[in-house]
Design an enzyme around this catalytic site. Structure first.
Site, PDB file in Angstrom:
ATOM      1  N   HIS A  90      -5.073   3.766   7.273  1.00 39.05           N
ATOM      2  CA  HIS A  90      -4.432   4.899   6.607  1.00 39.05           C
ATOM      3  C   HIS A  90      -2.958   5.061   6.948  1.00 39.05           C
ATOM      4  O   HIS A  90      -2.393   6.126   6.799  1.00 39.05           O
ATOM      5  CB  HIS A  90      -5.186   6.211   6.860  1.00 39.05           C
ATOM      6  CG  HIS A  90      -6.588   6.155   6.336  1.00 39.05           C
ATOM      7  ND1 HIS A  90      -6.872   5.721   5.059  1.00 39.05           N
ATOM      8  CD2 HIS A  90      -7.779   6.432   6.915  1.00 39.05           C
ATOM      9  CE1 HIS A  90      -8.186   5.739   4.873  1.00 39.05           C
ATOM     10  NE2 HIS A  90      -8.764   6.170   5.985  1.00 39.05           N
ATOM     11  N   GLU A 139       0.994   5.658   0.588  1.00 40.20           N
ATOM     12  CA  GLU A 139       0.333   6.903   0.964  1.00 40.20           C
ATOM     13  C   GLU A 139       0.966   7.993   0.103  1.00 40.20           C
ATOM     14  O   GLU A 139       2.152   7.918  -0.237  1.00 40.20           O
ATOM     15  CB  GLU A 139       0.539   7.221   2.455  1.00 40.20           C
ATOM     16  CG  GLU A 139       0.006   6.145   3.409  1.00 40.20           C
ATOM     17  CD  GLU A 139      -1.499   5.928   3.328  1.00 40.20           C
ATOM     18  OE1 GLU A 139      -2.215   6.867   2.911  1.00 40.20           O
ATOM     19  OE2 GLU A 139      -1.965   4.820   3.649  1.00 40.20           O
ATOM     20  N   ASP A 185       0.857  -1.174   0.000  1.00 40.70           N
ATOM     21  CA  ASP A 185       0.000   0.000   0.000  1.00 40.70           C
ATOM     22  C   ASP A 185       0.898   1.229   0.000  1.00 40.70           C
ATOM     23  O   ASP A 185       2.024   1.189   0.465  1.00 40.70           O
ATOM     24  CB  ASP A 185      -0.921   0.007   1.222  1.00 40.70           C
ATOM     25  CG  ASP A 185      -1.915   1.164   1.143  1.00 40.70           C
ATOM     26  OD1 ASP A 185      -2.534   1.343   0.071  1.00 40.70           O
ATOM     27  OD2 ASP A 185      -2.047   1.906   2.128  1.00 40.70           O
ATOM     28  N   ASP A 222      -2.581  -0.703   6.360  1.00 40.45           N
ATOM     29  CA  ASP A 222      -3.473  -1.047   5.263  1.00 40.45           C
ATOM     30  C   ASP A 222      -2.981  -2.257   4.481  1.00 40.45           C
ATOM     31  O   ASP A 222      -3.770  -3.088   4.024  1.00 40.45           O
ATOM     32  CB  ASP A 222      -3.641   0.156   4.322  1.00 40.45           C
ATOM     33  CG  ASP A 222      -4.577   1.207   4.923  1.00 40.45           C
ATOM     34  OD1 ASP A 222      -5.097   0.960   6.031  1.00 40.45           O
ATOM     35  OD2 ASP A 222      -4.776   2.267   4.294  1.00 40.45           O
TER      36      ASP A 222
END
Lengths: 124, 725
Positions: free
Chosen positions: B680, B541, B539, B685
């Site tokens: 998050h 960000e 994942d 995640d």
């Protein structure tokens, strides 16, 4: 009467200059090349001070020191250890045995003279 | 066949068939009769209508009663019997049949019940044995795993083709990328971006030629049936030097089926060797040059007795200077040597002097034969380093010798400052021990009763860097004693921490020998089953969602799935400096601030490492299109094309539950009973996604989606696949 210094070392080349140095400073000098010989000389001449090497063949410096210190008639004999190894533990062991001072090889003439004078001139 | 249907059938057959049969006979009989008799017969029912109807009623009633009796006694119990017997056999062995129906049927029920009981107890017995065997083997595996984990050496086990089946913590640490390995000038994946992990290739972390060489050597040694079948080599890893020992694993047919690599960190040892070598070279060089000048000077003086006084004086000074230099060289060398090279290899531990004396007293007091007390000591004088076992024995050995020599059996232990040393004194009242005697004891092996050290007293003292002296008593204040001179350490060096090995309830993730039966990863990946592939679930960000217009990665994290298990120990978790400000709205979302990323590597340095991390795995992400696009956008800067197969949990969830509309991470997690962690954050995640993915696999299997290709094809067909970023 001059004070007597016994030099105990199995290395003649070290003995020669010290012997000369002691004579020059007005001491009478005896020499022994082993622990056994040293004990004989001490018994015979009762020196005022012994410059005692630790590493000796046969009876070593510690044992010579032990024997001197165990005999009350030799209680006035001063003992300076000459230790070649520079091992701190030798110094500690020697001092506990009742040595008066120690000099670590390689030493300078001044080191020896200073220690000898301090011990002999302070005593009666 | 259901019950009402069955009943109807039974009644139909029971009534209709006999009636039909009876009707046909009546009809034939009727047909054969002359008309007069026909008339006579047809007249009878009308003549005795009451009796006739009554007889038919009784007949039907009797028939019905008989049918009911038959139904409940024979038909229904048999049908129930078959259902219940099937139940016992297939799903509930504890079920028992209630005996009903005819005596024979009831007997049959009881026999079946007995049989079932017998089978159940046998089954239970077998199960107990299986459980026991399984738990035993599991315990053994866990002990092995825990043991491996705590070994000071790194261990990696590979199968014959060089794929990692097992590694321990140390191996992972040895090969962990250090910050200084990340060279900002290098944008290609290099050997320093290497990962130790299950199912990864050993060639990724060690030069393939070395591995090949070692394997060849092992095989040839095996063929020649040599006694030492290991291969040895040395590798350098970052700033460490590692000695590697490769040992083969043979299967039951003695065929080469893999190898164990054991890594010893020899950096420190090499440094010591190197330092000693250097000291030796410096010493010989310095001594040689000093002796040369002394000899030359004195020979000149001897050869030219008439030389000018000032010249002679200069030469004499030169000699004196050189002897001073020699003395200093000697001192310096000794000091250096002691500083670096005399650290003994003995298992010496740091202990406070007072703790040592108490420990010794406690240990020695357990042995009968003499009395031992500890003299009250002043505050601690410092730390000493001892191997308490050999020290205890050495002390007892000395006490026994003193006892033999003097007949004394009461001793006192005392600590005393002695020059630069801490003296540990054994004190007694009685005759003194001559140095001569002590010297003899020192050469004897240390033996106490039936305990024996392989060393003499002198050797034990030697490796402790200690020495002993014997001293006569002077008076009541100074009794005869033997003193152990112990070097003082002001504060203990940081010792390497060894944690206690705790057996995990389940086996550690990185431990799975079942991987021995793994097929090669290079086989046709598409045809492989979902539950046997290796995955990297990741994942990211970002600074924002508009990645086509300059939003950048600020964090990337991943976990690996191997053998349908999430390997929590094999994580990738890296903050990334996006080279631009992170908007407050985004910080609010993922919690990453400008300060947090200012000292972090840039994406060009992180992605090459990530590239190695995901090597040979299937990529999984939630809403993978977004993350894949992010990776793609960086391609011009890194030159890295992430061409791994990709699966998307969002799409797979839509495949699994097409009638539902919510396929965001939270809703899927809730539906599948997955705990959402650190929402998050990239790592949180990624872990949630991985857990979800593992839960989706069996659901997909029920729908006939087994292979990677099945999953991808199904994903493509869902509505969500048409979304474009």
């Amino acid at each position: 009467m001059p004070k007597t210094v016994l030099i105990v070392d199995d290395e003649p080349n070290i003995v020669v200059p010290i012997e000369f140095l002691m004579e020059q400073n007005g001491y009478s000098v005896l020499v022994a090349g082993s622990g056994e010989e040293a004990l004989e000389v001490i018994a015979k001449h009762n020196p005022d001070l012994v410059l005692l090497d630790i590493m000796l063949p046969g009876i070593d410096g510690y044992e010579v020191c032990e024997i001197i210190r165990l005999d009350p008639k030799w209680k006035n004999i001063k003992i300076i250890f000459l230790t070649a190894k520079g091992r701190d533990v030798d110094v500690a062991k020697g001092m506990v045995l009742g040595a008066d001072a120690y000099v670590i090889k390689p030493f300078s003439n001044a080191d020896i003279i200073e220690n000898v004078k301090k011990l002999l001139d302070d005593s009666p | 066949m259901n019950r009402t249907y069955k009943t109807g059938w039974f009644v139909f057959i029971s009534f209709i068939f006999p009636l039909l049969f009876f009707g046909i006979i009546v009809f034939i009989f009727w047909w054969l009769l002359p008309p007069s008799e026909k008339r006579l017969i047809t007249g009878i029912p009308f003549l005795h209508l009451k009796y006739f109807l009554g007889a038919i009623g009784v007949l039907l009633l009797g028939l019905g009663l008989i049918l009911e009796w038959l139904w409940y006694r024979y038909v229904l119990p048999v049908s129930r019997l078959s259902v219940e017997a099937a139940l016992i056999k297939s799903s509930n062995p504890a079920h028992r049949i209630e005996p009903s129906g005819s005596p024979d049927l009831q007997k049959l029920c009881r026999i079946i019940n007995e049989w079932a009981s017998q089978r159940e107890s046998e089954q239970a017995d077998i199960e107990t044995r299986i459980t026991k065997a399984r738990s035993e083997s599991e315990t053994q595996k866990n002990i092995l795993a825990a043991f491996m984990a705590e070994l000071p050496e790194g261990v990696i086990i590979c199968n014959a083709s060089g794929k990692m089946l097992f590694y321990n913590k140390q191996a992972k640490l040895l090969f962990a990328a250090r910050p200084n390995d990340i060279d900002p000038k290098r944008h290609r994946p290099e050997r320093s971006y290497q990962f130790v992990g299950l199912g990864r290739w050993i060639n990724d972390v060690i030069d393939p030629h070395l591995v090949q060489h070692a394997v060849d050597e092992i095989k040839s040694k095996l063929e020649k049936k040599e006694s030492d079948i290991a291969a040895y080599f040395i590798i350098s890893q970052s700033d460490r030097m590692l000695r590697v020992e490769a040992v083969p694993i043979l299967d039951h047919l003695r065929e080469f089926s893999g190898f164990v690599l054991i890594f010893y960190d020899i950096t420190a040892a090499l440094q010591v060797d190197g330092r000693a070598q250097f000291l030796w070279q410096t010493l010989t060089h310095d001594v040689r040059s000093a002796v040369t000048s002394i000899r030359s000077a004195i020979e000149t003086i001897l050869a030219y007795p008439d030389m000018a006084a000032d010249r002679k004086k200069r030469l004499e000074h030169l000699i004196h200077d050189e002897t001073l230099t020699l003395g200093k060289t000697l001192d310096d060398t000794m000091k250096e040597y002691r500083g670096c090279c005399t650290d003994s290899r003995w298992p010496l531990v740091f202990i406070k002097d007072r703790n040592l004396i108490n420990l010794l007293e406690k240990k020695i007091s357990e042995k009968p034969g003499f009395e031992l007390t500890v003299a009250p000591s002043r505050p601690s004088m410092g730390w000493v380093r001892v191997d308490t076992y050999s020290m205890t024995l050495a002390l007892m050995f000395m006490i026994n010798q003193i006892k033999q020599a003097t007949g004394v059996n009461r001793f006192t232990l005392q600590l005393k400052k002695s020059g630069q040393f801490i003296g540990l004194d054994i004190i007694w009242k009685g005759a003194a021990i001559k140095i001569e005697h002590l010297k003899k004891w020192q050469d004897q092996p240390v033996v106490v009763d039936n305990e024996r050290l392989a060393f003499s007293l002198k050797e034990v003292m030697g490796y402790h860097h200690m020495d002993i002296g014997s001293y006569p008593g002077k008076d009541d204040a100074t009794l005869p004693h033997i003193r152990i001179f112990m070097p003082v350490f002001t504060s203990p060096e940081p010792v390497r921490k060894r944690s206690v090995a705790i057996l995990p309830e389940s086996r550690p993730e990185f431990f799975d020998f079942d991987l021995f039966h793994q097929a090669g990863q290079d086989a046709e990946v598409d045809r492989r089953r979902l539950d046997e592939l290796s995955y990297t679930v990741f994942d990211t960000e970002t600074t924002g969602l508009d990645i086509s217009n300059g939003d950048k990665i600020v964090s990337i994290a991943a976990v690996r799935i191997v053998n349908a298990k999430i390997l929590m120990d094999e994580q990738f978790n890296q903050l990334v400096n996006p080279g631009r400000k992170i908007p407050a709205t985004s910080t609010e979302y993922h919690g990453i601030t400008d300060d947090m990323v200012i000292d972090q590597p840039v994406v060009e340095d992180v992605l090459p490492r990530f590239y190695r991390f995901v090597d040979e795995t299937v990529l999984v992400a939630h809403n993978a299109a977004f993350d894949m696009r992010l990776l793609e956008i960086n391609e011009p800067y890194t030159g890295l094309k992430f061409d791994n197969p990709v699966l998307d949990t969002l799409l797979l969830s839509a495949v699994a539950h097409p009638s539902l509309a919510d396929h965001d991470l939270e809703h899927i997690a809730k539906r599948l009973g997955v705990k959402v962690r650190d929402r998050h954050t990239a790592l949180g995640d990624a872990i949630t996604t991985a857990t979800i993915f593992l839960k989706l696999i069996p659901i997909l299997a029920q729908m006939g989606i087994f292979t990677l290709k099945d999953a991808r094809d199904a994903s493509q067909q869902t509505y969500y696949a048409r979304l474009k970023y």
